[in-house]
Design a protein around this motif. Structure first.
Motif, PDB file in Angstrom:
ATOM      1  N   SER A   4      -3.468  -1.900 -13.930  1.00  0.00           N
ATOM      2  CA  SER A   4      -3.570  -3.148 -13.157  1.00  0.00           C
ATOM      3  C   SER A   4      -3.870  -4.295 -14.113  1.00  0.00           C
ATOM      4  O   SER A   4      -4.348  -4.086 -15.224  1.00  0.00           O
ATOM      5  CB  SER A   4      -4.670  -3.048 -12.099  1.00  0.00           C
ATOM      6  OG  SER A   4      -5.907  -2.880 -12.719  1.00  0.00           O
ATOM      7  N   ALA A   9      -3.959  -6.976  -9.695  1.00  0.00           N
ATOM      8  CA  ALA A   9      -2.602  -6.806  -9.183  1.00  0.00           C
ATOM      9  C   ALA A   9      -1.903  -5.679  -9.943  1.00  0.00           C
ATOM     10  O   ALA A   9      -2.109  -5.528 -11.141  1.00  0.00           O
ATOM     11  CB  ALA A   9      -1.819  -8.104  -9.361  1.00  0.00           C
ATOM     12  N   PRO A  10      -1.120  -4.861  -9.263  1.00  0.00           N
ATOM     13  CA  PRO A  10      -0.479  -3.733  -9.928  1.00  0.00           C
ATOM     14  C   PRO A  10       0.584  -4.169 -10.933  1.00  0.00           C
ATOM     15  O   PRO A  10       1.238  -5.185 -10.740  1.00  0.00           O
ATOM     16  CB  PRO A  10       0.153  -2.960  -8.772  1.00  0.00           C
ATOM     17  CG  PRO A  10       0.264  -3.919  -7.650  1.00  0.00           C
ATOM     18  CD  PRO A  10      -0.821  -4.925  -7.830  1.00  0.00           C
ATOM     19  N   PRO A  23       6.137  -1.598  -9.385  1.00  0.00           N
ATOM     20  CA  PRO A  23       5.430  -1.338  -8.132  1.00  0.00           C
ATOM     21  C   PRO A  23       6.043  -2.118  -6.965  1.00  0.00           C
ATOM     22  O   PRO A  23       6.526  -3.227  -7.145  1.00  0.00           O
ATOM     23  CB  PRO A  23       4.015  -1.842  -8.421  1.00  0.00           C
ATOM     24  CG  PRO A  23       4.173  -2.842  -9.512  1.00  0.00           C
ATOM     25  CD  PRO A  23       5.379  -2.454 -10.308  1.00  0.00           C
ATOM     26  N   ARG A  25       5.146  -3.950  -3.550  1.00  0.00           N
ATOM     27  CA  ARG A  25       3.888  -4.534  -3.071  1.00  0.00           C
ATOM     28  C   ARG A  25       3.754  -4.532  -1.548  1.00  0.00           C
ATOM     29  O   ARG A  25       2.682  -4.789  -1.030  1.00  0.00           O
ATOM     30  CB  ARG A  25       3.730  -5.961  -3.631  1.00  0.00           C
ATOM     31  CG  ARG A  25       3.476  -5.948  -5.127  1.00  0.00           C
ATOM     32  CD  ARG A  25       3.367  -7.334  -5.721  1.00  0.00           C
ATOM     33  NE  ARG A  25       2.926  -7.265  -7.099  1.00  0.00           N
ATOM     34  CZ  ARG A  25       3.699  -6.918  -8.134  1.00  0.00           C
ATOM     35  NH1 ARG A  25       4.952  -6.608  -7.934  1.00  0.00           N
ATOM     36  NH2 ARG A  25       3.218  -6.868  -9.367  1.00  0.00           N
ATOM     37  N   GLU A  26       4.853  -4.281  -0.841  1.00  0.00           N
ATOM     38  CA  GLU A  26       4.774  -4.299   0.629  1.00  0.00           C
ATOM     39  C   GLU A  26       4.743  -2.871   1.168  1.00  0.00           C
ATOM     40  O   GLU A  26       5.317  -1.967   0.578  1.00  0.00           O
ATOM     41  CB  GLU A  26       6.002  -4.991   1.259  1.00  0.00           C
ATOM     42  CG  GLU A  26       6.114  -6.449   0.983  1.00  0.00           C
ATOM     43  CD  GLU A  26       6.779  -6.709  -0.366  1.00  0.00           C
ATOM     44  OE1 GLU A  26       7.728  -5.977  -0.691  1.00  0.00           O
ATOM     45  OE2 GLU A  26       6.308  -7.604  -1.103  1.00  0.00           O
ATOM     46  N   ARG A  36       1.402  -6.762   2.955  1.00  0.00           N
ATOM     47  CA  ARG A  36       1.013  -6.343   1.593  1.00  0.00           C
ATOM     48  C   ARG A  36       0.232  -5.024   1.648  1.00  0.00           C
ATOM     49  O   ARG A  36      -0.572  -4.811   2.556  1.00  0.00           O
ATOM     50  CB  ARG A  36       0.138  -7.444   0.961  1.00  0.00           C
ATOM     51  CG  ARG A  36      -0.122  -7.246  -0.530  1.00  0.00           C
ATOM     52  CD  ARG A  36      -0.916  -8.416  -1.096  1.00  0.00           C
ATOM     53  NE  ARG A  36      -2.285  -8.464  -0.579  1.00  0.00           N
ATOM     54  CZ  ARG A  36      -3.320  -7.779  -1.085  1.00  0.00           C
ATOM     55  NH1 ARG A  36      -3.149  -7.004  -2.128  1.00  0.00           N
ATOM     56  NH2 ARG A  36      -4.520  -7.883  -0.560  1.00  0.00           N
ATOM     57  N   LYS A  37       0.463  -4.153   0.660  1.00  0.00           N
ATOM     58  CA  LYS A  37      -0.257  -2.875   0.618  1.00  0.00           C
ATOM     59  C   LYS A  37      -1.760  -3.081   0.499  1.00  0.00           C
ATOM     60  O   LYS A  37      -2.204  -4.103  -0.028  1.00  0.00           O
ATOM     61  CB  LYS A  37       0.189  -2.067  -0.613  1.00  0.00           C
ATOM     62  CG  LYS A  37       1.544  -1.447  -0.478  1.00  0.00           C
ATOM     63  CD  LYS A  37       1.856  -0.560  -1.666  1.00  0.00           C
ATOM     64  CE  LYS A  37       3.301  -0.115  -1.557  1.00  0.00           C
ATOM     65  NZ  LYS A  37       3.668   0.913  -2.495  1.00  0.00           N
ATOM     66  N   GLU A  39      -5.090  -2.567  -1.352  1.00  0.00           N
ATOM     67  CA  GLU A  39      -5.354  -2.336  -2.780  1.00  0.00           C
ATOM     68  C   GLU A  39      -6.777  -1.852  -3.067  1.00  0.00           C
ATOM     69  O   GLU A  39      -7.046  -1.351  -4.153  1.00  0.00           O
ATOM     70  CB  GLU A  39      -5.069  -3.597  -3.600  1.00  0.00           C
ATOM     71  CG  GLU A  39      -3.579  -3.905  -3.739  1.00  0.00           C
ATOM     72  CD  GLU A  39      -2.798  -2.819  -4.500  1.00  0.00           C
ATOM     73  OE1 GLU A  39      -3.413  -2.072  -5.285  1.00  0.00           O
ATOM     74  OE2 GLU A  39      -1.585  -2.704  -4.265  1.00  0.00           O
ATOM     75  N   GLY A 165      -2.094   1.213  -2.341  1.00  0.00           N
ATOM     76  CA  GLY A 165      -1.555   0.958  -3.674  1.00  0.00           C
ATOM     77  C   GLY A 165      -2.054   1.910  -4.756  1.00  0.00           C
ATOM     78  O   GLY A 165      -1.244   2.487  -5.498  1.00  0.00           O
ATOM     79  N   ARG A 169       0.503   4.392  -6.870  1.00  0.00           N
ATOM     80  CA  ARG A 169       0.720   4.275  -8.315  1.00  0.00           C
ATOM     81  C   ARG A 169       0.328   5.535  -9.090  1.00  0.00           C
ATOM     82  O   ARG A 169       0.721   5.706 -10.234  1.00  0.00           O
ATOM     83  CB  ARG A 169      -0.037   3.060  -8.866  1.00  0.00           C
ATOM     84  CG  ARG A 169       0.613   1.738  -8.477  1.00  0.00           C
ATOM     85  CD  ARG A 169       0.041   0.585  -9.257  1.00  0.00           C
ATOM     86  NE  ARG A 169      -1.361   0.369  -8.965  1.00  0.00           N
ATOM     87  CZ  ARG A 169      -1.835  -0.248  -7.879  1.00  0.00           C
ATOM     88  NH1 ARG A 169      -0.991  -0.705  -6.964  1.00  0.00           N
ATOM     89  NH2 ARG A 169      -3.131  -0.411  -7.695  1.00  0.00           N
TER      90      ARG A 169
END
Ligand SMILES: [Fe+2]
Ligand SMILES: [Fe+2]
Length: 274
Positions: A4, A9-10, A23, A25-26, A36-37, A39, A165, A169
């Motif tokens: 990150s 943010a990823p 990545p 993001r949604e 948005r995912k 996090e 998220g 990941r």
């Protein structure tokens, strides 16, 4: 740890072969699709939080259990190469357990208590039957890694690009490591079935091990009408129902094993979870 930026943010994940995965993001499916995912643990809605924690506990439990199952074969596998791969599998499973526990740790005190419980679990105390059975013969190692690790891969694929998220990941690296385990399992069974005593064991042993582990592997997908699996899809955590994933698995392994001269028992043989 999931990659990150300082802002949290990823960023793209880099795989062992150098490929990068950007990545998403949604949230891609379920009730919150397009949003948005999530996090951090704090962002996760209360009802989804419970389910996510439960899924991570089961995930970590299987990783730590399989270390206990493999352990006796670290210095007993038939060839030097087999011993080296056993050592690698144990290291990979330890890393996967750590990865699931890092997600649990984000859930504060509740997460830490669950981790403490997980670390105290001994052989025979795990949640799923497949992880409470000993590897009595080398054919058990082959059938377990070919079948049970493969179910693990289906479970991980179901989490790919999921709505949480940090979990999404973690998937690419875990999947590439699991791929090695199940390829190894298929190779052990193939060598036993085709090279027989020149390698180790016999085709009959390989066939018997498949009969022993296939029902436990099918059980791992969970009940057919599972409320948990339906909710996991709604929350964007899992892609498929238990039955969908189980059917894909069955189709894949039937062809694979048939090619080695090994046949699967019927899908309802010796099942505990239907
Ligand atoms: Fe694993
Ligand atoms: Fe594995």
């Amino acid at each position: 740890m999931s990659p990150s930026t300082p802002s949290g943010a990823p960023v793209a994940a880099t795989l062992k072969d150098g490929k990068t995965i950007e990545p998403v993001r949604e949230i891609l499916w379920g009730n919150a699709s397009g949003v948005r995912k999530y996090e951090t643990a704090n962002e996760v809605p209360a009802d989804m939080r419970k389910l996510l924690v439960k899924l991570m506990v089961v995930q970590a439990d299987t990783e730590f259990a399989s270390i206990q199952q493999h352990r006796p074969w670290l210095d007993a596998a038939p060839t030097l190469e087999d011993r080296w791969i056993e050592a690698r599998i144990v290291a990979d499973e330890a890393r996967h357990g750590l990865q699931a526990c890092r997600i649990l740790r984000d859930f504060g005190e509740e997460g830490q208590e669950l981790i403490d419980d997980l670390l105290a679990k001994r052989e025979g105390e795990h949640k799923l039957d497949a992880f409470n059975m000993k590897f009595e013969r080398w054919s058990d190692v082959g059938a377990f890694t070919c079948l049970v690790d493969r179910v693990g891969v289906y479970q991980l694929r179901a989490f790919q690009e999921c709505s949480y998220g940090p979990l999404a990941r973690a998937m690419p690296l875990m999947l590439s490591e699991e791929q090695l385990h199940l390829n190894f399992g298929a190779s052990v069974l193939r060598r036993m079935a085709q090279d027989g005593p020149n390698y180790y064991g016999t085709k009959e042993e390989a066939q018997a091990a498949v009969r022993k582990w296939y029902p436990r592997a099918l059980d791992m997908f969970g009940h057919s009408n599972s409320e948990t699996s339906r909710r996991a899809i709604e929350y964007g955590l899992k892609r498929w129902t238990n039955d969908e994933a189980r059917q894909r698995f069955t189709d894949e392994v039937r062809g694979l094993l048939h090619g080695m001269g090994i046949e699967l028992p019927p899908d309802d043989f010796d099942r505990h979870v239907l």
